[in-house]
Design an enzyme around this catalytic site. Structure first.
Site, PDB file in Angstrom:
ATOM      1  N   THR A 144       1.577  -1.446   0.143  1.00 58.14           N
ATOM      2  CA  THR A 144      -0.003   0.078   0.188  1.00 58.14           C
ATOM      3  C   THR A 144       0.617   1.387  -0.096  1.00 58.14           C
ATOM      4  O   THR A 144       2.044   1.599   0.400  1.00 58.14           O
ATOM      5  CB  THR A 144      -0.822  -0.090   1.221  1.00 58.14           C
ATOM      6  OG1 THR A 144      -1.433   0.980   1.163  1.00 58.14           O
ATOM      7  CG2 THR A 144      -0.559  -1.052   2.831  1.00 58.14           C
ATOM      8  N   SER A 179      -0.810   2.823  11.173  1.00 59.39           N
ATOM      9  CA  SER A 179      -0.936   1.813  11.825  1.00 59.39           C
ATOM     10  C   SER A 179      -1.070   0.544  11.546  1.00 59.39           C
ATOM     11  O   SER A 179      -0.153   0.599  11.423  1.00 59.39           O
ATOM     12  CB  SER A 179      -2.664   1.873  10.875  1.00 59.39           C
ATOM     13  OG  SER A 179      -2.953   1.245  10.158  1.00 59.39           O
ATOM     14  N   HIS A 182      -1.306  -0.784   8.166  1.00 55.07           N
ATOM     15  CA  HIS A 182       0.203  -0.441   7.114  1.00 55.07           C
ATOM     16  C   HIS A 182       1.354  -1.022   7.745  1.00 55.07           C
ATOM     17  O   HIS A 182       2.458  -0.997   6.820  1.00 55.07           O
ATOM     18  CB  HIS A 182      -0.238   0.880   7.225  1.00 55.07           C
ATOM     19  CG  HIS A 182      -1.296   1.311   6.454  1.00 55.07           C
ATOM     20  ND1 HIS A 182      -2.226   2.252   6.764  1.00 55.07           N
ATOM     21  CD2 HIS A 182      -1.363   1.985   5.457  1.00 55.07           C
ATOM     22  CE1 HIS A 182      -3.756   2.369   6.592  1.00 55.07           C
ATOM     23  NE2 HIS A 182      -3.026   2.446   5.069  1.00 55.07           N
TER      24      HIS A 182
HETATM   25  N1  LIG Z   1      -9.303  -1.810  -1.549  1.00 59.86           N
HETATM   26  C1  LIG Z   1      -8.273  -0.894  -1.841  1.00 59.86           C
HETATM   27  O1  LIG Z   1      -8.342   0.242  -1.593  1.00 59.86           O
HETATM   28  C2  LIG Z   1      -6.622  -1.159  -0.714  1.00 59.86           C
HETATM   29  C3  LIG Z   1      -5.538  -0.121  -1.721  1.00 59.86           C
HETATM   30  C4  LIG Z   1      -4.155  -0.562  -0.822  1.00 59.86           C
HETATM   31  C5  LIG Z   1      -4.306  -1.578  -0.861  1.00 59.86           C
HETATM   32  N2  LIG Z   1      -5.010  -3.045  -0.658  1.00 59.86           N
HETATM   33  C6  LIG Z   1      -4.905  -4.459  -0.183  1.00 59.86           C
HETATM   34  O2  LIG Z   1      -5.121  -4.944  -1.775  1.00 59.86           O
HETATM   35  C7  LIG Z   1      -5.143  -6.548  -0.935  1.00 59.86           C
HETATM   36  C8  LIG Z   1      -6.794  -6.769  -1.073  1.00 59.86           C
HETATM   37  O3  LIG Z   1      -7.663  -5.674  -0.745  1.00 59.86           O
HETATM   38  P1  LIG Z   1      -9.789  -5.439  -0.445  1.00 59.86           P
HETATM   39  O4  LIG Z   1      -9.462  -3.793  -1.521  1.00 59.86           O
HETATM   40  O5  LIG Z   1      -9.918  -6.272  -2.224  1.00 59.86           O
HETATM   41  O6  LIG Z   1      -9.279  -6.295   0.707  1.00 59.86           O
HETATM   42  P2  LIG Z   1     -10.522  -7.517   0.905  1.00 59.86           P
HETATM   43  O7  LIG Z   1     -11.241  -7.921   2.124  1.00 59.86           O
HETATM   44  O8  LIG Z   1     -12.311  -6.945  -0.201  1.00 59.86           O
HETATM   45  O9  LIG Z   1     -10.212  -9.101   0.078  1.00 59.86           O
HETATM   46  C9  LIG Z   1      -9.407  -9.799   0.368  1.00 59.86           C
HETATM   47  C10 LIG Z   1      -9.680 -11.544   0.385  1.00 59.86           C
HETATM   48  O10 LIG Z   1      -8.928 -11.873   1.409  1.00 59.86           O
HETATM   49  C11 LIG Z   1      -9.304 -12.905   2.012  1.00 59.86           C
HETATM   50  N3  LIG Z   1      -8.476 -13.457   3.099  1.00 59.86           N
HETATM   51  C12 LIG Z   1      -7.970 -12.490   4.204  1.00 59.86           C
HETATM   52  N4  LIG Z   1      -6.842 -13.118   4.703  1.00 59.86           N
HETATM   53  C13 LIG Z   1      -6.641 -14.033   4.849  1.00 59.86           C
HETATM   54  C14 LIG Z   1      -6.130 -15.358   4.660  1.00 59.86           C
HETATM   55  N5  LIG Z   1      -4.991 -15.443   6.086  1.00 59.86           N
HETATM   56  N6  LIG Z   1      -6.429 -16.623   4.046  1.00 59.86           N
HETATM   57  C15 LIG Z   1      -6.725 -16.906   3.060  1.00 59.86           C
HETATM   58  N7  LIG Z   1      -7.598 -15.630   2.035  1.00 59.86           N
HETATM   59  C16 LIG Z   1      -8.043 -14.596   3.178  1.00 59.86           C
HETATM   60  C17 LIG Z   1     -10.226 -12.247   2.597  1.00 59.86           C
HETATM   61  O11 LIG Z   1     -11.203 -13.243   2.673  1.00 59.86           O
HETATM   62  C18 LIG Z   1     -11.028 -11.756   1.659  1.00 59.86           C
HETATM   63  O12 LIG Z   1     -12.254 -12.427   0.768  1.00 59.86           O
HETATM   64  C19 LIG Z   1      -5.463  -6.250   0.884  1.00 59.86           C
HETATM   65  O13 LIG Z   1      -3.687  -6.645   0.552  1.00 59.86           O
HETATM   66  C20 LIG Z   1      -5.367  -4.722   0.921  1.00 59.86           C
HETATM   67  O14 LIG Z   1      -4.188  -4.143   1.930  1.00 59.86           O
HETATM   68  C21 LIG Z   1      -6.468  -2.517  -1.345  1.00 59.86           C
END
Ligand SMILES: NC(=O)c1ccc[n+]([C@@H]2O[C@H](COP(=O)([O-])OP(=O)(O)OC[C@H]3O[C@@H](n4cnc5c(N)ncnc54)[C@H](O)[C@@H]3O)[C@@H](O)[C@H]2O)c1
Length: 382
Positions: A144, A179, A182
């Site tokens: 991120t 956080s 992060h």
């Molecule tokens: N959405 C954003 O704005 C954003 C911004 C920057 C970075 N990211 C990064 O992108 C990635 C995806 O974000 P998102 O918004 O799709 O999140 P999300 O919470 O919608 O999706 C994450 C998925 O991972 C699964 N998951 C979590 N821990 C797990 C584990 N231990 N084993 C198996 N499955 C697991 C959850 O069930 C979920 O379906 C994350 O790593 C997040 O940090 C997202």
């Protein structure tokens, strides 16, 4: 290409899995469905009604004839992960599967510990799984932009050239995360860099900005393929919260002065960036970092944009300032580089009024699902 999408039931993972499947790749989703359980824990929901993962995948096959393989399980369970890798032998492993909410990680000690164990141990298992089963596989890991914080100098893409006491080196860019969530991403980045260096693994760390948007060409093929959209004070981004607040006639709640500035990108660009990274893998031993965002906005910029679009739809919207529940600078310098993905072919979709209107109308359509008590902050950093 054989591609694993870990976290393929989530906001970024689901549309990415569909897009890559439609492009002809052999896609496998790994997900333990825990994101749906966090909704239950927080008494929250996705603004859009989402079908079960099994039903979504079955419908995709019915509509396109394309099969998406599914492994339901936890990256923290190494035997499960290892078996999935042995059976699928991916050439690219896209790792979205983490706890991604900063407020969730700041609820209390248990949530901080959970977030860091889930994310750091999950990624360590992925690193060891790739090393032991498919050492040539390209790991595409979601980091991120929040790893960098808000330094008073330009933010480079992962590395910075430093001259110190007459000597010079290119070093990892300093990290000042805001956080416990992060911080987990920073720990992941260090572990990945080390693994690439000592075992010759190949990895791309995508320091992603805040993702907005909802629909992609594939999720629009049927209402039951719709993506999730989080609007609550824990998982919802400021933009999603403002659009949802506008739909129910609530003030747009800006935290503090609203000068907090971040990088943003459309979900359509997220999926394209993953494709670009997969098509141009890192070299063996290389730990590559791309800043994955297309535009920068402050919280006030977003509030003004949402107010303008909502007013045009006849909605009466006011902006209110709340005491900031977070500990962060509310006015600061922000200038981050983001040229590497564009050089490889990314053509950004920008945050137009049309895009905002589209999400606002979706929020109005599902107004009856919005839980008004959830659009306010519930977690403080102190
Ligand atoms: N959405 C954003 O704005 C954003 C911004 C920057 C970075 N990211 C990064 O992108 C990635 C995806 O974000 P998102 O918004 O799709 O999140 P999300 O919470 O919608 O999706 C994450 C998925 O991972 C699964 N998951 C979590 N821990 C797990 C584990 N231990 N084993 C198996 N499955 C697991 C959850 O069930 C979920 O379906 C994350 O790593 C997040 O940090 C997202």
């Amino acid at each position: 290409m054989r591609i694993v999408i870990a976290g393929g039931d989530g906001f970024c993972g689901w549309p990415t899995a569909l897009y890559l499947s439609k492009k002809g790749h052999e896609v496998t989703i790994i997900d333990n469905l825990i994101r749906r359980k966090w909704d239950d824990e927080l008494r929250s929901n996705s603004l859009t009604p989402i079908a079960s993962l099994k039903d979504r995948i079955a419908l995709w096959k019915e509509l396109t004839g394309r099969e998406i393989r599914l492994y339901v399980g936890d990256l923290n369970h190494y035997d499960f992960l290892r078996t999935a890798l042995e059976q699928t032998r991916p050439e690219a492993f896209v790792h979205f599967a983490e706890q991604r909410s900063a407020p969730y990680s700041m609820i209390d000690r248990e949530h901080a510990v959970f977030t860091q164990v889930n994310n750091v141990v999950g990624t360590l298992n992925v690193i060891y799984g790739i090393k032991e089963v498919v050492p040539d596989c390209h790991l595409i890991k979601l980091g991120t932009m929040g790893e960098y914080g808000t330094p008073n100098i330009d933010i480079e893409e992962g590395y910075i050239r430093i001259v110190h006491n007459g000597r010079e080196d290119v070093l990892p860019y300093p990290k000042q995360p805001g956080s416990m969530y992060h911080l987990s991403k920073v720990h992941d980045s260090h572990n990945l860099m080390f693994a690439c260096k000592i075992w010759g693994l190949r990895a791309t760390d995508l320091n992603q900005g805040v993702v907005y948007g909802l629909h992609t060409d594939e999720t629009m093929m049927d209402p039951a393929l719709v993506n999730r959209l989080d609007y609550d004070g824990v998982f919802g981004t400021a933009l999603n919260r403002f659009l949802t607040q506008a739909a129910i006639g609530h003030d747009l709640t800006v935290y503090g002065e609203g000068g907090q500035t971040r990088g943003f990108l459309n979900i359509r660009d997220t999926i394209r960036c993953i494709e670009i990274a997969a098509e141009h893998p890192a070299d063996s031993g290389e730990f590559r970092v791309f800043n994955q965002f297309t535009e920068e906005f402050s919280v006030m910029d977003l509030a003004y944009k949402v107010r303008r679009v909502a007013q045009r739809e006849g909605l009466n919207v006011r902006i209110a300032h709340l005491n900031n529940p977070r500990v962060e600078k509310e006015k600061h310098y922000y200038c981050a580089k983001n040229t590497k993905l564009k050089e490889l072919g990314l053509e950004p979709h920008l945050l137009t009024d049309e895009v905002l209107r589209d999400i606002l109308l979706t929020a109005c359509q599902h107004k009856d699902r919005i839980l008004p008590q959830n659009v306010l902050p519930q977690v403080t950093w102190k």
